[in-house]
Scaffold this motif. Structure first.
Motif, PDB file in Angstrom:
ATOM      1  N   GLN A 140      73.205  45.556  17.673  1.00 29.43           N
ATOM      2  CA  GLN A 140      74.330  46.679  17.882  1.00 29.43           C
ATOM      3  C   GLN A 140      75.274  46.742  18.881  1.00 29.43           C
ATOM      4  N   VAL A 141      74.666  46.826  20.476  1.00 31.26           N
ATOM      5  CA  VAL A 141      75.934  47.076  21.342  1.00 31.26           C
ATOM      6  C   VAL A 141      76.230  45.693  22.090  1.00 31.26           C
ATOM      7  N   GLU A 143      77.019  43.149  19.539  1.00 29.53           N
ATOM      8  CA  GLU A 143      78.313  42.992  18.430  1.00 29.53           C
ATOM      9  C   GLU A 143      79.240  42.981  19.057  1.00 29.53           C
ATOM     10  N   GLN A 144      79.033  45.168  19.246  1.00 33.46           N
ATOM     11  CA  GLN A 144      80.541  45.823  19.306  1.00 33.46           C
ATOM     12  C   GLN A 144      81.138  45.371  20.556  1.00 33.46           C
ATOM     13  N   VAL A 145      80.745  44.552  21.978  1.00 32.75           N
ATOM     14  CA  VAL A 145      81.075  44.762  23.195  1.00 32.75           C
ATOM     15  C   VAL A 145      82.012  43.043  22.764  1.00 32.75           C
ATOM     16  N   GLY A 147      81.815  40.949  20.090  1.00 32.34           N
ATOM     17  CA  GLY A 147      82.524  40.047  18.546  1.00 32.34           C
ATOM     18  C   GLY A 147      81.967  39.727  17.605  1.00 32.34           C
ATOM     19  N   ASP A 149      78.576  37.257  15.519  1.00 31.72           N
ATOM     20  CA  ASP A 149      77.479  38.164  14.545  1.00 31.72           C
ATOM     21  C   ASP A 149      76.137  37.480  15.600  1.00 31.72           C
ATOM     22  N   GLU A 178      73.305  57.641  21.218  1.00 30.28           N
ATOM     23  CA  GLU A 178      74.099  56.372  21.414  1.00 30.28           C
ATOM     24  C   GLU A 178      73.825  55.154  22.180  1.00 30.28           C
ATOM     25  N   LEU A 202      79.969  49.132  26.221  1.00 29.56           N
ATOM     26  CA  LEU A 202      80.772  49.524  24.950  1.00 29.56           C
ATOM     27  C   LEU A 202      82.277  49.983  26.389  1.00 29.56           C
TER      28      LEU A 202
END
Length: 264
Positions: A140-141, A143-145, A147, A149, A178, A202
């Motif tokens: 999850q982290v 992919e957020q960082v 960008g 898949d 979190e 993040l």
């Protein structure tokens, strides 16, 4: 050890490594290259090392690997280091249909030179990753960082955690419930080099020392396991932080990507 000797040891123990130590891609030598082939096409495939004497040999080796992976229908990466020969290998890969990604600095440090003192901002704690749910938070982290898949990486990490837990360590920085940063380390048996990977924080939590703390945490793990060196493929953001922690740049590396669609 000087840089030339260190590069030789890194090549021998990391890039040319063909031992099959557990889950994940199968490493095999094919003439003057070493490649990793993901089982069933699930995972990372690519060229980790090459020793190509001249332009003709380079073109033939590139064509051979394109044929090999093309027959399998697999995309693959040619991981090029700036000291690889011939000097125009990158241009030859591009001419063969590969697309270069952003280059990174290969940073290295002796484990004994990197502080293992973990200092975290108030309200942030570390969690060792031991469950499938924890791996989900790591991804999850990531992919957020970054960008993109990371379902392939998720499967690779789950396989490592299940089948060879001694070869990997993953950690999360948590602000309450979190996850705000994740990182991992690879510990290949029979090598002096432990690899640090991930290390994504993040955006809202950057500049607070969390990335530095996770470097220190993993340095402590490497020291306790008897590794001599730490290596990191560092982005432009991470490179100055690592220099302040005792790392130096050993080389620069550029991933060249090939897909069956591009080849066609």
């Amino acid at each position: 050890m000087d840089d030339a000797g260190l590069r030789a040891a890194f090549d021998e123990q990391v890039r040319r490594r063909t031992r099959d130590d557990g889950p994940g891609p199968c490493a095999e030598a094919d003439g003057a290259v070493v490649r990793l082939v993901a089982p069933g096409g699930h995972g990372w495939s690519g060229i980790t090392w090459s020793d190509l004497a001249g332009p003709a040999g380079a073109d033939a080796a590139i064509a051979a690997q394109v044929r090999y992976f093309g027959a399998l229908g697999l995309p693959f990466e040619w991981k090029l280091y700036d000291y690889d020969q011939p000097s125009d290998l990158g241009a030859r890969l591009t001419a063969a249909g590969f697309l270069p990604d952003e280059d990174e600095a290969v940073m290295v440090a002796e484990v004994s030179d990197v502080s293992a003192d973990v200092t975290l901002p108030e309200g942030v704690t570390l969690r060792e990753v031991t469950t499938e749910a924890d791996v989900g938070l790591v991804i999850q982290v990531h992919e957020q960082v970054f960008g993109r898949d990371e379902s392939r990486l998720r499967q690779d990490l789950l396989a490592q955690l299940r089948e060879a837990p001694q070869s990997v360590a993953m950690v999360l920085a948590m602000a309450g419930d979190e996850p705000v940063c994740s990182a991992r380390a690879d510990f290949p048996p029979g090598s002096e080099f432990a690899g640090l990977w991930g290390g994504g924080t993040l955006p809202a939590w950057r500049g607070r020392g969390i990335y530095r703390a996770l470097v220190a945490y993993r340095a402590g793990l490497a020291a306790r396991r008897g590794y001599r060196y730490l290596t990191v493929d560092a982005s432009a953001d991470s490179e100055p932080i690592l220099r302040r922690r005792g790392f130096r740049c050993l080389a620069r590396t550029t991933p060249y990507q090939w897909t069956p669609q591009a080849g066609a």
